[in-house]
Scaffold this motif. Sequence first.
Motif, mmCIF file in Angstrom:
data_model
loop_
_atom_site.group_PDB
_atom_site.id
_atom_site.type_symbol
_atom_site.label_atom_id
_atom_site.label_comp_id
_atom_site.label_asym_id
_atom_site.label_seq_id
_atom_site.Cartn_x
_atom_site.Cartn_y
_atom_site.Cartn_z
ATOM 1 N N LYS A 61 -7.807 -13.373 -7.550
ATOM 2 C CA LYS A 61 -7.231 -12.394 -8.474
ATOM 3 C C LYS A 61 -7.780 -10.998 -8.192
ATOM 4 O O LYS A 61 -7.032 -10.007 -8.149
ATOM 5 C CB LYS A 61 -7.550 -12.818 -9.915
ATOM 6 C CG LYS A 61 -7.177 -11.798 -10.972
ATOM 7 C CD LYS A 61 -5.687 -11.568 -11.058
ATOM 8 C CE LYS A 61 -5.356 -10.632 -12.215
ATOM 9 N NZ LYS A 61 -3.918 -10.258 -12.233
ATOM 10 N N VAL A 62 -9.090 -10.915 -7.974
ATOM 11 C CA VAL A 62 -9.724 -9.623 -7.688
ATOM 12 C C VAL A 62 -9.204 -9.043 -6.379
ATOM 13 O O VAL A 62 -8.884 -7.850 -6.286
ATOM 14 C CB VAL A 62 -11.256 -9.772 -7.629
ATOM 15 C CG1 VAL A 62 -11.915 -8.474 -7.144
ATOM 16 C CG2 VAL A 62 -11.802 -10.148 -8.995
ATOM 17 N N ASP A 120 -5.606 -7.761 -6.697
ATOM 18 C CA ASP A 120 -5.511 -6.537 -7.486
ATOM 19 C C ASP A 120 -6.080 -5.332 -6.757
ATOM 20 O O ASP A 120 -5.589 -4.204 -6.928
ATOM 21 C CB ASP A 120 -6.238 -6.706 -8.827
ATOM 22 C CG ASP A 120 -5.520 -7.682 -9.753
ATOM 23 O OD1 ASP A 120 -4.329 -7.970 -9.496
ATOM 24 O OD2 ASP A 120 -6.150 -8.166 -10.711
ATOM 25 N N ASN A 121 -7.118 -5.543 -5.960
ATOM 26 C CA ASN A 121 -7.830 -4.412 -5.363
ATOM 27 C C ASN A 121 -7.571 -4.216 -3.867
ATOM 28 O O ASN A 121 -7.749 -3.104 -3.364
ATOM 29 C CB ASN A 121 -9.338 -4.584 -5.575
ATOM 30 C CG ASN A 121 -9.738 -4.488 -7.032
ATOM 31 O OD1 ASN A 121 -9.928 -3.405 -7.571
ATOM 32 N ND2 ASN A 121 -9.849 -5.639 -7.687
ATOM 33 N N LYS A 145 -12.536 -0.776 -2.619
ATOM 34 C CA LYS A 145 -11.166 -1.117 -2.218
ATOM 35 C C LYS A 145 -10.908 -0.829 -0.733
ATOM 36 O O LYS A 145 -9.821 -0.399 -0.332
ATOM 37 C CB LYS A 145 -10.150 -0.350 -3.073
ATOM 38 C CG LYS A 145 -10.242 -0.628 -4.566
ATOM 39 C CD LYS A 145 -9.237 0.197 -5.333
ATOM 40 C CE LYS A 145 -9.193 -0.088 -6.811
ATOM 41 N NZ LYS A 145 -10.307 -0.697 -7.464
#
Length: 323
Positions: free
Chosen positions: A31-32, A35-36, A181
Amino acid sequence: MGNRTKKSVLNAEVGLLFYFISLFVAFFSRKVFLDNLGANFIGLTGTLSSILNLLNLSELGIGLSVSFFLFKPIADDDKKCINEILSLLGFLYKRIGFFILGSGCIVSLFFPWIFRNDSLSLSLIYFTFYSFLGSNLIGYFINYRQTLLSADQKMYMVNIYSQSFNFLKSILQIVLAIYYKNLYIWVAIEFVASLIQCGVLNWKIDKEYPWLNTNKSQGPELLKKYPDIIRVIDQENRGHGGAWNHGTELAVGKYLFYLDSDDWFETSELSKLITYLGHCDTDMVMLDGQNYHAATDTYTEKAKHYELTPEKIYDADKFDWLA
């Protein structure tokens, strides 16, 4: 409980522990990362990993074959034979490693065409691929000695070190992905972590087996001394049964296990099965299974050849499908 049984149980326990840990980390990390770092990048890593998995087919099960041939010298504490077999493995893996390296370089020439519609830059794609390729080649050029740990029923050591590093690596990647990121940093951590893990694992092997001394240059002579490690079988197409029958004739060892190309078997369960077989006195052990449907990603009822009653004696003619 015998020493090998204890090691089997320990392998299963350690494997199960780290399975749940990795499952927990993967639940959050994906998930991280999505998203990033973006879905395109995560898709890229999956595609490049699939390419490397395809190239790894050139290993042809040589590592498993060598692991089998190590059982007897380990039981006899024949250090000279162990050194020779691992030297031969190093020689063979070196050749396989160069083949994978060359094949990977050739495949990468087509990246401008393969990823022509991708929003990611070619420089990032090449950086990611060759980082992954380098991490993969470590196993062929350096980490081949861990086969001894596998044959010696000490895979729990490999799991402890490798899975611990994977856990720490994932945590570091999660933190840096959130704060920076940066895709290059994420890839670089993958490669550096592989190098560190390799160094620590080989240090542990040296501590565990201080007498271990491999010499890859002896490979050609050792291949003549141990010709059965690699056997090339060529026969006319006789179908599925013909392959099974010929394989049965050539097989060596205490147990024989058949697995079709459209089946799979949980590796952790295989060690449990071998442990069980060592404590039972029976002519045949049959296992249940489940039918998996890839299109719907679902399982149906357990598949059984026959309804059997435990401890009952059966006539061999009943099992006509074994003929």
